[in-house]
Scaffold this motif. Sequence first.
Motif, PDB file in Angstrom:
ATOM      1  N   ASP A  46       0.920  -1.379  -0.103  1.00 19.74           N
ATOM      2  CA  ASP A  46       0.068   0.065  -0.198  1.00 19.74           C
ATOM      3  C   ASP A  46       0.788   1.155  -0.075  1.00 19.74           C
ATOM      4  O   ASP A  46       0.373   2.343   0.060  1.00 19.74           O
ATOM      5  N   SER A  47       2.107   1.237  -0.043  1.00 20.28           N
ATOM      6  CA  SER A  47       3.049   2.374   0.083  1.00 20.28           C
ATOM      7  C   SER A  47       3.217   2.996  -1.347  1.00 20.28           C
ATOM      8  O   SER A  47       2.990   2.392  -2.337  1.00 20.28           O
ATOM      9  N   THR A  48       3.726   4.210  -1.041  1.00 20.03           N
ATOM     10  CA  THR A  48       4.183   5.213  -2.388  1.00 20.03           C
ATOM     11  C   THR A  48       5.411   4.757  -3.102  1.00 20.03           C
ATOM     12  O   THR A  48       5.448   4.610  -3.996  1.00 20.03           O
ATOM     13  N   PHE A  49       6.427   4.298  -2.068  1.00 14.83           N
ATOM     14  CA  PHE A  49       7.627   4.034  -2.429  1.00 14.83           C
ATOM     15  C   PHE A  49       7.905   2.578  -2.823  1.00 14.83           C
ATOM     16  O   PHE A  49       9.278   2.153  -3.014  1.00 14.83           O
ATOM     17  N   GLY A  50       7.102   1.792  -2.462  1.00 15.52           N
ATOM     18  CA  GLY A  50       7.256   0.294  -2.621  1.00 15.52           C
ATOM     19  C   GLY A  50       7.844  -0.395  -1.379  1.00 15.52           C
ATOM     20  O   GLY A  50       8.534  -1.368  -1.584  1.00 15.52           O
ATOM     21  N   MET A  51       7.885   0.176  -0.269  1.00 13.45           N
ATOM     22  CA  MET A  51       8.435  -0.488   1.081  1.00 13.45           C
ATOM     23  C   MET A  51       7.707   0.007   2.075  1.00 13.45           C
ATOM     24  O   MET A  51       6.755   1.025   2.273  1.00 13.45           O
ATOM     25  N   SER A  52       7.571  -0.924   3.141  1.00  8.38           N
ATOM     26  CA  SER A  52       6.975  -0.601   4.458  1.00  8.38           C
ATOM     27  C   SER A  52       7.491   0.495   5.118  1.00  8.38           C
ATOM     28  O   SER A  52       8.486   1.072   4.924  1.00  8.38           O
ATOM     29  N   GLY A  53       6.574   0.994   6.095  1.00  5.83           N
ATOM     30  CA  GLY A  53       7.136   2.115   6.839  1.00  5.83           C
ATOM     31  C   GLY A  53       8.580   1.792   7.750  1.00  5.83           C
ATOM     32  O   GLY A  53       9.290   2.886   7.288  1.00  5.83           O
ATOM     33  N   PRO A  54       8.856   0.927   8.255  1.00  8.49           N
ATOM     34  CA  PRO A  54       9.874   0.652   9.002  1.00  8.49           C
ATOM     35  C   PRO A  54      11.426   0.613   7.947  1.00  8.49           C
ATOM     36  O   PRO A  54      12.115   1.294   8.126  1.00  8.49           O
ATOM     37  N   MET A  55      10.895   0.039   6.687  1.00  4.04           N
ATOM     38  CA  MET A  55      11.982  -0.052   5.749  1.00  4.04           C
ATOM     39  C   MET A  55      12.050   1.538   5.199  1.00  4.04           C
ATOM     40  O   MET A  55      13.308   1.709   4.524  1.00  4.04           O
ATOM     41  N   CYS A  56      11.209   2.136   4.761  1.00  2.00           N
ATOM     42  CA  CYS A  56      11.234   3.699   4.388  1.00  2.00           C
ATOM     43  C   CYS A  56      12.088   4.421   5.298  1.00  2.00           C
ATOM     44  O   CYS A  56      12.666   5.072   4.883  1.00  2.00           O
ATOM     45  N   ALA A  57      11.779   4.156   6.619  1.00  2.00           N
ATOM     46  CA  ALA A  57      12.549   4.920   7.502  1.00  2.00           C
ATOM     47  C   ALA A  57      14.380   4.630   7.441  1.00  2.00           C
ATOM     48  O   ALA A  57      15.181   5.566   7.549  1.00  2.00           O
ATOM     49  N   ILE A  58      14.633   3.412   7.389  1.00  2.05           N
ATOM     50  CA  ILE A  58      16.025   3.121   6.962  1.00  2.05           C
ATOM     51  C   ILE A  58      16.526   3.512   5.710  1.00  2.05           C
ATOM     52  O   ILE A  58      17.546   4.251   5.741  1.00  2.05           O
ATOM     53  N   TRP A  59      15.696   3.509   4.580  1.00  5.97           N
ATOM     54  CA  TRP A  59      16.071   4.157   3.275  1.00  5.97           C
ATOM     55  C   TRP A  59      16.239   5.330   3.429  1.00  5.97           C
ATOM     56  O   TRP A  59      17.246   5.944   3.060  1.00  5.97           O
ATOM     57  N   PHE A  60      15.467   6.279   4.090  1.00  8.09           N
ATOM     58  CA  PHE A  60      15.521   7.758   4.135  1.00  8.09           C
ATOM     59  C   PHE A  60      16.696   8.088   5.172  1.00  8.09           C
ATOM     60  O   PHE A  60      17.289   9.074   4.768  1.00  8.09           O
ATOM     61  N   GLY A  61      16.863   7.428   5.960  1.00  3.66           N
ATOM     62  CA  GLY A  61      18.040   7.428   7.011  1.00  3.66           C
ATOM     63  C   GLY A  61      19.459   7.306   6.225  1.00  3.66           C
ATOM     64  O   GLY A  61      20.306   8.206   6.258  1.00  3.66           O
ATOM     65  N   ILE A  62      19.598   6.290   5.265  1.00  4.48           N
ATOM     66  CA  ILE A  62      20.769   6.231   4.617  1.00  4.48           C
ATOM     67  C   ILE A  62      20.884   7.376   3.452  1.00  4.48           C
ATOM     68  O   ILE A  62      22.034   7.958   3.381  1.00  4.48           O
ATOM     69  N   LEU A  63      19.933   7.731   3.051  1.00  6.51           N
ATOM     70  CA  LEU A  63      19.782   9.131   2.163  1.00  6.51           C
ATOM     71  C   LEU A  63      20.145  10.323   2.670  1.00  6.51           C
ATOM     72  O   LEU A  63      21.219  10.788   2.274  1.00  6.51           O
TER      73      LEU A  63
END
Length: 467
Positions: free
Chosen positions: A384-401
């Motif tokens: 259901d996400s916009t970026f194709g990843m769950s909330g916790p995974m989006c938090a990790i991805w954005f953190g690395i960015l």
Amino acid sequence: MDTIDIGLWVTGGLLVLVVAGMRVAFAAGLAGLVGLVWVFWAKFGYDPDRFGKALTVAVKTAGQVPHSKVASHTLSLIPTFILIGYLAYYAGLTRSLFEAAKRWIAWVPGGLAVSTVFATAGFAAVSGASVATSAVFARIAIPEMLEVGYNKRFAAGVVAAGGTLASLIPPSAILVIYAIIVEQDVGKLLLAGFIPGAFSALVYGMLIVGIAMVFKSVGPPVTGFTWKQRFAALPGALPIVAVVLIIICFVYNPFGEKAWGTPTEGGAIGAFIVFCFAVFNGMRWQQLKSALLETAKLTAMIFTIIWGVLIYVRFLGFADLPGAFSDWITSLHMSPMLILICILLAYAVLGMFMDAIGMLLLTLPVVYPAVMALNGGEAVSAVDSTFGMSGPMCAIWFGILVVKMAEFCLITPPIGLNCFVVAGVRPDLSVQDVFKGVAPFFVADAVTIALLVAFPAIVLYLPSLAG
């Protein structure tokens, strides 16, 4: 005036203080306290007789922050990671690591510079401080590059850029701070930094080889090492490998069982192992004292920034500015990916005027909820996400960015801290020389960030294995 307006005015005042030269920790703490007084007094209807009450409540609220937020065992990671780096330097592990990389890689065009990048990546795996990494290799690598005929600006740029890898490759103090601010799993974030960090080093290496092939006088290859000499240099680098494996096993056990312990315990054991190697290699009391003092100074600086910024963050919560910003972001008629790119570009501009830790601490309380809202919320599933990843995974991805953006800001003028450190260690180099030498690495960082945005699996592969 409602609380949102108060939040905007106080945030504007904070930016003025920072631009005027006040330290981020003190500017944030002062702005947060003033904002709390303003918010509470507004709730009392700006009654002059109740200003004292508003001041008392604000001071008590601000006074609770340092202990309640910092008395977390997670933050104990920071001093242990920093201590590992300083002990590794005094144990001579940095020079051994550089020597091993030089003997194996220096034969390629620009090989000594590539060796420096890979050696800084290896040192980054036992040190969470980019500034310390740049300072160490400015003393070790630049003289050797100059001796074989490297362009001095190029040599300085290689060291300054290579030092940024310590921000991303675990153990990373900035990743720990990000995890605490956004309340995410420290272990998964540390795991997520390994592949992007190694990828960044690889992109740097490819850029150096390309430049050396086009401009042959910039970085000549170094040959003459026998296979015996190459293998003889490997044992000196083994302690670095041992510490990395220990930290990985304490964060995520690759053998399929439960992790051996917490990241904090892994950092402590890693520090003890490096200490043993340092003693074995002849470290004396004066060197140990220097390592402990430098660790204490850097830790105190980081904790002071955290204290000041958390007071400001507490004020933001009362002003409800993060929620208002999230609502505004999600209401924009733009592609979510385009909005994310604009946010990253804003970090690039902001990083020209602020240090990496202060920049992340000041912006994440507002920006992070907005990015999570763009993806569909912290509890959203991948489907259901916009970026194709769950909330916790989006938090990790954005953190690395954002940590990669913080790396980028360490070498951008006019504040690029790593460039000032390299120039300070090398009196024969001006800050302008270092900034000119580091310019090609802007392209490498831009390419790396674009690929991390386009292919999130580079970031999320290891954290997904941890469950």
